[in-house]
Enzyme design. Structure first.
Site, PDB file in Angstrom:
ATOM      1  N   HIS A   1       0.866  -1.197   0.000  1.00  0.00           N
ATOM      2  CA  HIS A   1       0.000   0.000   0.000  1.00  0.00           C
ATOM      3  C   HIS A   1       0.896   1.237   0.000  1.00  0.00           C
ATOM      4  O   HIS A   1       1.329   1.710   1.052  1.00  0.00           O
ATOM      5  CB  HIS A   1      -0.931  -0.017   1.213  1.00  0.00           C
ATOM      6  CG  HIS A   1      -2.041   0.992   1.124  1.00  0.00           C
ATOM      7  ND1 HIS A   1      -3.374   0.663   1.218  1.00  0.00           N
ATOM      8  CD2 HIS A   1      -2.019   2.339   0.929  1.00  0.00           C
ATOM      9  CE1 HIS A   1      -4.113   1.751   1.087  1.00  0.00           C
ATOM     10  NE2 HIS A   1      -3.312   2.791   0.918  1.00  0.00           N
TER      11      HIS A   1
ATOM     12  N   ASP B   1       1.735   9.175  -5.925  1.00  0.00           N
ATOM     13  CA  ASP B   1       1.712  10.627  -5.712  1.00  0.00           C
ATOM     14  C   ASP B   1       1.960  10.991  -4.251  1.00  0.00           C
ATOM     15  O   ASP B   1       1.903  12.166  -3.882  1.00  0.00           O
ATOM     16  CB  ASP B   1       0.398  11.243  -6.223  1.00  0.00           C
ATOM     17  CG  ASP B   1      -0.830  10.607  -5.617  1.00  0.00           C
ATOM     18  OD1 ASP B   1      -0.733   9.459  -5.135  1.00  0.00           O
ATOM     19  OD2 ASP B   1      -1.900  11.228  -5.612  1.00  0.00           O
TER      20      ASP B   1
ATOM     21  N   GLY C   1      -9.461   8.079  -2.577  1.00  0.00           N
ATOM     22  CA  GLY C   1     -10.150   9.355  -2.372  1.00  0.00           C
ATOM     23  C   GLY C   1     -11.087   9.270  -1.188  1.00  0.00           C
ATOM     24  O   GLY C   1     -10.987   8.339  -0.382  1.00  0.00           O
TER      25      GLY C   1
ATOM     26  N   HIS D   1      -9.734   0.662  -0.583  1.00  0.00           N
ATOM     27  CA  HIS D   1      -9.578   1.490   0.619  1.00  0.00           C
ATOM     28  C   HIS D   1     -10.885   1.400   1.415  1.00  0.00           C
ATOM     29  O   HIS D   1     -11.936   1.855   0.942  1.00  0.00           O
ATOM     30  CB  HIS D   1      -9.386   2.959   0.241  1.00  0.00           C
ATOM     31  CG  HIS D   1      -7.981   3.362  -0.052  1.00  0.00           C
ATOM     32  ND1 HIS D   1      -7.421   3.235  -1.297  1.00  0.00           N
ATOM     33  CD2 HIS D   1      -7.019   3.920   0.750  1.00  0.00           C
ATOM     34  CE1 HIS D   1      -6.175   3.705  -1.248  1.00  0.00           C
ATOM     35  NE2 HIS D   1      -5.906   4.126  -0.033  1.00  0.00           N
TER      36      HIS D   1
ATOM     37  N   GLU E   1     -10.914   3.070   6.869  1.00  0.00           N
ATOM     38  CA  GLU E   1      -9.935   4.112   7.225  1.00  0.00           C
ATOM     39  C   GLU E   1     -10.704   5.347   7.704  1.00  0.00           C
ATOM     40  O   GLU E   1     -10.717   5.673   8.876  1.00  0.00           O
ATOM     41  CB  GLU E   1      -9.039   4.460   6.026  1.00  0.00           C
ATOM     42  CG  GLU E   1      -7.992   5.518   6.344  1.00  0.00           C
ATOM     43  CD  GLU E   1      -7.248   6.023   5.101  1.00  0.00           C
ATOM     44  OE1 GLU E   1      -7.785   5.912   3.985  1.00  0.00           O
ATOM     45  OE2 GLU E   1      -6.133   6.577   5.269  1.00  0.00           O
TER      46      GLU E   1
ATOM     47  N   ASP F   1       1.767   3.865   3.042  1.00  0.00           N
ATOM     48  CA  ASP F   1       0.699   4.713   2.513  1.00  0.00           C
ATOM     49  C   ASP F   1       1.294   5.859   1.692  1.00  0.00           C
ATOM     50  O   ASP F   1       1.309   5.789   0.475  1.00  0.00           O
ATOM     51  CB  ASP F   1      -0.222   5.224   3.627  1.00  0.00           C
ATOM     52  CG  ASP F   1      -1.594   5.622   3.093  1.00  0.00           C
ATOM     53  OD1 ASP F   1      -1.915   5.273   1.933  1.00  0.00           O
ATOM     54  OD2 ASP F   1      -2.366   6.269   3.835  1.00  0.00           O
TER      55      ASP F   1
HETATM   56 ZN   LIG Z   1      -3.988   4.766   0.773  1.00  0.00          ZN
END
Ligand SMILES: [Zn+2]
Length: 371
Positions: free
Chosen positions: A25, A29, A186, A213, A216, A313
């Site tokens: 993961h 960017d 997102g 995702h 979270e 991450d």
């Molecule tokens: Zn992530």
């Protein structure tokens, strides 16, 4: 300039950085070298908060620690702004691989959302090809230093837009040419996986691997939708699965826990949790358990037999590396070498690779950990 690596951390006398690792993961960017941002921004006359690489690294850390999601998201505006050309994407992807290899990673999956890289006139296909070229350049550069690394692409759709079916088709079109899986990224809260059911139905019909995702910024309903609507084989973070556990008794080392059906399913089916300790603290994903790493349910999930994996991450925003995340966990929970090995074996088993390739990774990890 290298991002701070916790480079000399050791466990049982062994350098953590030297151990073979698997990174599942890891956002493209979110993994730019500050110096690269400065140089790419200069090419496109983009204003930056500072023109010094070290100050820029500090700025990322401050924005990410600010506790404000708005401030945190500004950091991605900046990184994606310098990734709108084929050259920019290629360079960032190449360095992504080189930095992973320097951190001891032998297999990685890089996730990113092609739809966010079209402002400079690239098509979705151009963007995926540019990233793939960069990844392969990185792999070649690493093999020139006598080491081996492979990195596959996880093609992500943004969950607040409506392009997920198109992006799913893009991912499948690049199967065998770099793409190994699909993700949605997102804002999680308010944008459940069920919104993207046509994309997930298509991916399932093509037997294309999916991670989502979930768990979270939203809780159990999001995880449930990731598994049912998304047919996710892994959970991006998934840390809030711990909300489905009830610690009913704690006597010394002995902990009695009752499981909800969802938590039992995730544990018993060994659905990998892509936990990211530093990021989970910064985004508030684990806020209900506390504010320090000690409060993170990582260890509870591990002790209960969940397939926990350790991830970065966003390396730039959290100013971290896999070595650093493992060091922090080892310090906090008194882990030994065999625990760190278990996390890597879980990650290898959950990699979106063939069974033969996963067995190969498992063997390399065993050798590297001295097994
Ligand atoms: Zn992530």
């Amino acid at each position: 300039m290298a991002i701070e690596q916790h480079g000399d951390a050791r466990i049982e006398g062994v350098s953590i950085r030297s151990l073979p690792k698997v990174s599942l993961h890891d956002h493209l960017d979110g993994a730019l070298r500050p110096q690269t941002i400065l140089e790419l921004a200069d090419e496109i006359d983009l204003d930056l908060p500072t023109d010094d690489a070290e100050d820029l690294a500090d700025w990322f850390e401050e924005q990410s620690d600010s506790g404000s999601l708005v401030e945190y998201l500004k950091t991605f505006d900046l990184t994606t702004a310098v990734m709108q050309s084929a050259d920019g994407l290629r360079r960032v992807a190449r360095e992504f691989v080189e930095d992973l290899a320097a951190d001891g990673v032998i297999y990685g999956e890089v996730r990113w959302a092609p739809e966010q890289h079209l402002a400079g006139g690239l098509t979705l296909e151009d963007a995926v090809e540019a990233v793939q070229e960069g990844l392969e350049e990185g792999e070649d550069a690493v093999s020139g230093t006598g080491r081996d690394i492979r990195v596959g692409q996880l093609i992500a759709a943004m969950r607040h837009t409506d392009r997920s079916l198109e992006i799913a088709e893009l991912a499948v079109a690049f199967r065998g040419r770099g793409a190994v899986g699909f993700d949605i990224a997102g804002p999680e809260d308010g944008f459940p996986p069920s919104n993207h059911r046509p994309a997930f139905d298509y991916l399932a019909s093509q037997f294309f691997p999916v991670t989502v995702h979930a768990g979270e910024a939203a809780g159990l309903a999001s995880i449930r939708s990731a598994l049912i609507d998304g047919r996710a084989l892994r959970l991006g973070h998934g840390v809030r699965i711990a909300e489905d556990l009830e610690v009913v008794q704690q006597k010394g080392d002995e902990v009695l826990v009752t499981f909800g059906d969802l938590a039992r399913w995730v544990r018993d089916r060994e659905i990998p949790l892509e936990l990211s300790p530093s990021s989970n603290m910064q985004t508030g994903a684990v806020a209900k358990w506390g504010t320090t790493l000690e409060d993170h349910p990582f260890d509870l999930l591990y002790q209960l037999g969940f397939a926990v994996t350790v991830n970065v991450d966003n390396r730039t925003m959290s100013r971290t590396s896999l070595t650093r995340e493992l060091s922090l966990l080892a310090e906090t929970f008194d882990y030994r070498l065999e625990d760190l090995e278990a996390f890597q074996l879980n990650a290898a088993a959950g990699a979106f690779l063939s069974v033969e390739e996963r067995e190969e990774l498992i063997e390399l990890i065993g050798e590297g950990f001295g097994g």
